[in-house]
Design an enzyme around this catalytic site. Structure first.
Site, PDB file in Angstrom:
ATOM      1  N   ARG A  49     -45.643  -0.733 -31.164  1.00 32.62           N
ATOM      2  CA  ARG A  49     -45.240   0.796 -31.759  1.00 32.62           C
ATOM      3  C   ARG A  49     -44.108   1.191 -31.131  1.00 32.62           C
ATOM      4  NH1 ARG A  49     -49.509   4.382 -29.317  1.00 32.62           N
ATOM      5  NH2 ARG A  49     -50.892   3.605 -30.814  1.00 32.62           N
ATOM      6  N   ALA A  79     -41.813  10.980 -25.090  1.00 27.73           N
ATOM      7  CA  ALA A  79     -42.345  12.303 -24.942  1.00 27.73           C
ATOM      8  C   ALA A  79     -42.399  13.110 -23.436  1.00 27.73           C
ATOM      9  CB  ALA A  79     -43.584  12.762 -25.428  1.00 27.73           C
ATOM     10  N   ASP A 137     -50.873   2.518 -24.479  1.00 28.73           N
ATOM     11  CA  ASP A 137     -49.865   3.404 -24.340  1.00 28.73           C
ATOM     12  C   ASP A 137     -48.837   3.289 -23.403  1.00 28.73           C
ATOM     13  OD1 ASP A 137     -50.030   5.228 -26.625  1.00 28.73           O
ATOM     14  OD2 ASP A 137     -51.992   6.211 -25.680  1.00 28.73           O
TER      15      ASP A 137
END
Length: 309
Positions: A185, A190, A135
Site C-alpha cells: 500500500r 499522515a 500499517d
C-alpha cells in the site's frame, strides 16, 4: 499551514478529554469512524461490500506500552476476523495492524512480542480466509516494521506492507518490495516528520508519490494505491495502462467517509476499490490526523465543540 498545529493539538490530553466527553463532536467523529465495537465495524463492512467495495479494518490504538493492552488488541482483531468469517465477509475484507498497538514499544522484548502477536493475527486471518496488512507509522518505526514484515512473510507471504511517499527513503523501499506476490500500500503519509527524513512541500510529496507509483506498477507485486487525490488517481490509472496492468492486479484504497461517491464510481468502473475502516475507542489521534490532512474540516469541528445543540 494548519497541518502541524493540528498534529501538535492531537497530543493535547486536555483537548482529547474535552472532545471525548462532548457528544456534540460526534457528528464529525462518525464521519470518519463508524463506531467503537466489533459489531459496528462488521456492520459498516457489510454495507460497503453490498455496494461492491472491499474493506480493510483497523482496530484503533498505537504506542502501547502495556502488555495487557497489546493482548487486548490482538483479541479484538481475532474477534473481528471470526465475525467476518461467520458472516461470509472475509473474502471481501482484511485487517490493518499497527505494530505499536501490539507490543512494538514494550520496554522488554517489544520487537519479539510484536512479531509473535502479529503472527497470531496473521494465523487467525488465514484461518478466516483473508489477509493482514502491517500499517506504517512514523519514520522511527520504519526499519523495525519492515524487519517484522520480512519475518512474517516467511510463513505468511500474503502479508501486506505500507510505505509513505513523504519519506526520502520510500522509492528505494518500493524497489525492494516490488516483487511477485508482494502487496504494498502506497500512501502519502499522515505523520509530522522532520525535514531530514521527509519531504515537507506538497509538490515534492506528490512527485515522490508518482515516482513510487511507477516503481510499484512497473514491478511484479500487487500495488495498493491509497489516495483521495483526483490527480493521483488519474496518474495511477494512466500508469496502470502504460504498464499493461489489468484491473484486479492492483487496487485503489480510500479512507472511510472520504469521497464515498468516488469510491463507488471506481468500483462501478471495474476497479478493485478498498475502504479503510477504523474503529474502536482510541479514535482521537486518528481523527486529528484526518483533520490535519483536510484542515477545512477544522472549522466544522470547532463549531461542534462549542455548540450546545
Amino acid at each position: 499551514m494548519l497541518r502541524q498545529p493540528i498534529l501538535l493539538l492531537a497530543r493535547s490530553q486536555g483537548v482529547k478529554k474535552l472532545v471525548s466527553t462532548m457528544p456534540v463532536s460526534s457528528g464529525i467523529v462518525t464521519s470518519y469512524v463508524p463506531g467503537e465495537s466489533t459489531a459496528d465495524a462488521v456492520g459498516a463492512t457489510a454495507g460497503l461490500v453490498q455496494d461492491g467495495l472491499r474493506v480493510t479494518l483497523d482496530y484503533l490504538g498505537e504506542d502501547t506500552t502495556d502488555a495487557a493492552q497489546a493482548d487486548a488488541t490482538v483479541a479484538a482483531y481475532k474477534d473481528v476476523l471470526a465475525d467476518l468469517s461467520a458472516k461470509g465477509l472475509a473474502p471481501h475484507a482484511e485487517v490493518s495492524v499497527k505494530l505499536s498497538a501490539i507490543g512494538q514499544f514494550l520496554p522488554d522484548n517489544g520487537h519479539k512480542v510484536a512479531l509473535e502477536n502479529a503472527r497470531d493475527i496473521c494465523r487467525a486471518a488465514r484461518n478466516a480466509g483473508t489477509t493482514v496488512t502491517l500499517d506504517m507509522e512514523d519514520h522511527t518505526t520504519t526499519d523495525s516494521t519492515l524487519t517484522i514484515l520480512r519475518e512474517l512473510r516467511k510463513d505468511f507471504p500474503e502479508t501486506g506492507a505500507v510505505l509513505q511517499a513523504m519519506l526520502h527513503r520510500t522509492e528505494a523501499d518500493c524497489r525492494a518490495l516490488a516483487y511477485e506476490g508482494s502487496r504494498v500500500r502506497l500512501c502519502k503519509g499522515a505523520y509530522m516528520e522532520p525535514e531530514h527524513v521527509a519531504f515537507q512541500d506538497k509538490v515534492e510529496i506528490d512527485k515522490s508519490y508518482v515516482r513510487c507509483l511507477k516503481v510499484l506498477l512497473g514491478g511484479q507485486g500487487y500495488p495498493m494505491i491509497a489516495t483521495h487525490d483526483p490527480r493521483m488517481i488519474q496518474i495511477a490509472s494512466s500508469l496502470a495502462s502504460r504498464f499493461g496492468r489489468r484491473p484486479g492486479t492492483y487496487e485503489f484504497q480510500m479512507l472511510y467517509g472520504i469521497r464515498p461517491e468516488e469510491q463507488k464510481r471506481l468500483a462501478a468502473a471495474g476497479e478493485t476499490m478498498r475502504v479503510y475502516i477504523p474503529y474502536g475507542t482510541e479514535w482521537y489521534g486518528y481523527l486529528m490526523r484526518r483533520l490535519a490532512e483536510k484542515p477545512q474540516n477544522l472549522a466544522f469541528f470547532l463549531r461542534s465543540l462549542v455548540s450546545k445543540k
